[in-house]
Design a protein around this motif. Structure first.
Motif, mmCIF file in Angstrom:
data_model
loop_
_atom_site.group_PDB
_atom_site.id
_atom_site.type_symbol
_atom_site.label_atom_id
_atom_site.label_comp_id
_atom_site.label_asym_id
_atom_site.label_seq_id
_atom_site.Cartn_x
_atom_site.Cartn_y
_atom_site.Cartn_z
ATOM 1 N N VAL A 139 0.840 -1.197 0.000
ATOM 2 C CA VAL A 139 0.000 0.000 0.000
ATOM 3 C C VAL A 139 0.875 1.247 0.000
ATOM 4 O O VAL A 139 0.641 2.200 -0.754
ATOM 5 C CB VAL A 139 -0.950 0.007 1.215
ATOM 6 N N GLY A 140 1.905 1.233 0.834
ATOM 7 C CA GLY A 140 2.800 2.374 0.906
ATOM 8 C C GLY A 140 3.528 2.631 -0.395
ATOM 9 O O GLY A 140 3.734 3.784 -0.801
ATOM 10 N N THR A 141 3.928 1.567 -1.078
ATOM 11 C CA THR A 141 4.599 1.725 -2.367
ATOM 12 C C THR A 141 3.662 2.344 -3.396
ATOM 13 O O THR A 141 4.035 3.272 -4.127
ATOM 14 C CB THR A 141 5.104 0.358 -2.874
ATOM 15 N N VAL A 142 2.432 1.824 -3.452
ATOM 16 C CA VAL A 142 1.458 2.344 -4.415
ATOM 17 C C VAL A 142 1.135 3.809 -4.106
ATOM 18 O O VAL A 142 1.134 4.663 -5.013
ATOM 19 C CB VAL A 142 0.169 1.496 -4.393
ATOM 20 N N VAL A 143 0.866 4.105 -2.828
ATOM 21 C CA VAL A 143 0.531 5.477 -2.454
ATOM 22 C C VAL A 143 1.719 6.410 -2.700
ATOM 23 O O VAL A 143 1.565 7.507 -3.258
ATOM 24 C CB VAL A 143 0.100 5.536 -0.977
ATOM 25 N N GLY A 144 2.908 5.967 -2.291
ATOM 26 C CA GLY A 144 4.084 6.808 -2.463
ATOM 27 C C GLY A 144 4.403 7.080 -3.914
ATOM 28 O O GLY A 144 4.653 8.229 -4.311
ATOM 29 N N MET A 145 4.395 6.030 -4.736
ATOM 30 C CA MET A 145 4.689 6.203 -6.157
ATOM 31 C C MET A 145 3.602 6.998 -6.874
ATOM 32 O O MET A 145 3.869 7.730 -7.823
ATOM 33 C CB MET A 145 4.855 4.832 -6.817
ATOM 34 N N GLY A 146 2.355 6.836 -6.405
ATOM 35 C CA GLY A 146 1.258 7.536 -7.059
ATOM 36 C C GLY A 146 1.103 8.974 -6.617
ATOM 37 O O GLY A 146 0.871 9.875 -7.432
ATOM 38 N N ALA A 147 1.241 9.212 -5.313
ATOM 39 C CA ALA A 147 0.979 10.545 -4.775
ATOM 40 C C ALA A 147 2.170 11.493 -4.901
ATOM 41 O O ALA A 147 1.979 12.702 -5.088
ATOM 42 C CB ALA A 147 0.561 10.443 -3.310
ATOM 43 N N THR A 148 3.385 10.963 -4.783
ATOM 44 C CA THR A 148 4.554 11.838 -4.764
ATOM 45 C C THR A 148 4.687 12.705 -6.011
ATOM 46 O O THR A 148 4.936 13.912 -5.894
ATOM 47 C CB THR A 148 5.845 11.015 -4.539
ATOM 48 N N PRO A 149 4.527 12.167 -7.236
ATOM 49 C CA PRO A 149 4.635 13.048 -8.409
ATOM 50 C C PRO A 149 3.592 14.161 -8.414
ATOM 51 O O PRO A 149 3.880 15.290 -8.826
ATOM 52 C CB PRO A 149 4.425 12.093 -9.589
ATOM 53 N N ILE A 150 2.380 13.853 -7.939
ATOM 54 C CA ILE A 150 1.322 14.857 -7.900
ATOM 55 C C ILE A 150 1.673 15.956 -6.900
ATOM 56 O O ILE A 150 1.598 17.159 -7.206
ATOM 57 C CB ILE A 150 -0.023 14.207 -7.532
ATOM 58 N N LEU A 151 2.077 15.533 -5.691
ATOM 59 C CA LEU A 151 2.438 16.507 -4.670
ATOM 60 C C LEU A 151 3.663 17.313 -5.081
ATOM 61 O O LEU A 151 3.749 18.521 -4.836
ATOM 62 C CB LEU A 151 2.696 15.788 -3.342
ATOM 63 N N LEU A 152 4.609 16.646 -5.711
ATOM 64 C CA LEU A 152 5.836 17.320 -6.134
ATOM 65 C C LEU A 152 5.528 18.397 -7.167
ATOM 66 O O LEU A 152 6.090 19.496 -7.132
ATOM 67 C CB LEU A 152 6.820 16.286 -6.685
#
Length: 200
Positions: free
Chosen positions: A150-163
């Motif tokens: 879950v953390g991998t999916v959330v991190g990989m998915g959310a980080t580019p958007i937040l960045l």
């Protein structure tokens, strides 16, 4: 007459917190993998330097996993996991400052993040052995360890958007702050479920 519902077992609350610890561990682990492109371009670090920086995490992780396991057995998993997650969250928040001080400081900070994140699985296994009945451990482990994916999916998915919206610096601060919130709840839950943790 409606039968009263069974109370929520304290160990289930513990499992939720352990699941979230795994989620946070992998979110903080992958954030650099996404942000390294922007950081490298800004700082002028070439691909070999970026690759070495990504591997720095695993240097600390490999070196510290066994010692954390030993410490969990000696003093209990609660302080090891709680303070370990606190430390890696603070280091995550401080990552922009490390980058400001240069490549060596950033490399050292990532080694330390890996070192403190290495508390996760030894502490989780200690909790499982002390707090979860034998007949429930299979599904409990599955539920907790699913947090890593879950953390991998959330991190990989959310980080580019937040960045793209905030810039890479605030992404590190945000992820670290979420970890600090987890720590507050974890120490509260730990106190409330002490009798289910075998003193951990």
């Amino acid at each position: 007459m409606i039968a009263p519902s069974a109370p929520w077992p304290a160990r289930c609350t513990l499992l939720v917190m352990l699941h979230l610890a795994c989620v946070l561990s992998y979110m903080d682990r992958v954030v650099m993998s996404v942000a390294i492109v922007a950081i490298g371009e800004e700082q002028g670090w070439d691909l070999s330097e970026q690759g070495a920086l990504l591997s720095a995490f695993f240097i600390g992780y490999i070196a510290c996993m066994l010692p954390w396991g030993v410490l969990s057995d000696r003093i209990g998993a609660k302080p090891v996991l709680g303070w370990g997650l606190f430390a890696w969250s603070m280091l995550t928040i401080a990552m922009p400052l490390a980058v400001r001080f240069g490549y060596a400081a950033t490399f050292a900070a990532r080694v330390l993040v890996g070192c403190f994140e290495a508390v996760t699985f030894p502490a989780v296994m200690h909790f499982q052995a002390r707090a979860i009945p034998l007949e429930e451990r299979g599904r409990a482990l599955g539920a907790v360890f699913a947090g890593s994916y879950v953390g991998t999916v959330v991190g990989m998915g959310a980080t580019p958007i937040l960045l793209s919206r905030w810039g890479w610096r605030l992404v590190f601060v945000y992820y670290g702050a979420v970890g600090l919130v987890w720590c507050v709840f974890f120490f509260y839950v730990g106190a409330a479920t002490r009798r289910h943790m075998g003193g951990s």
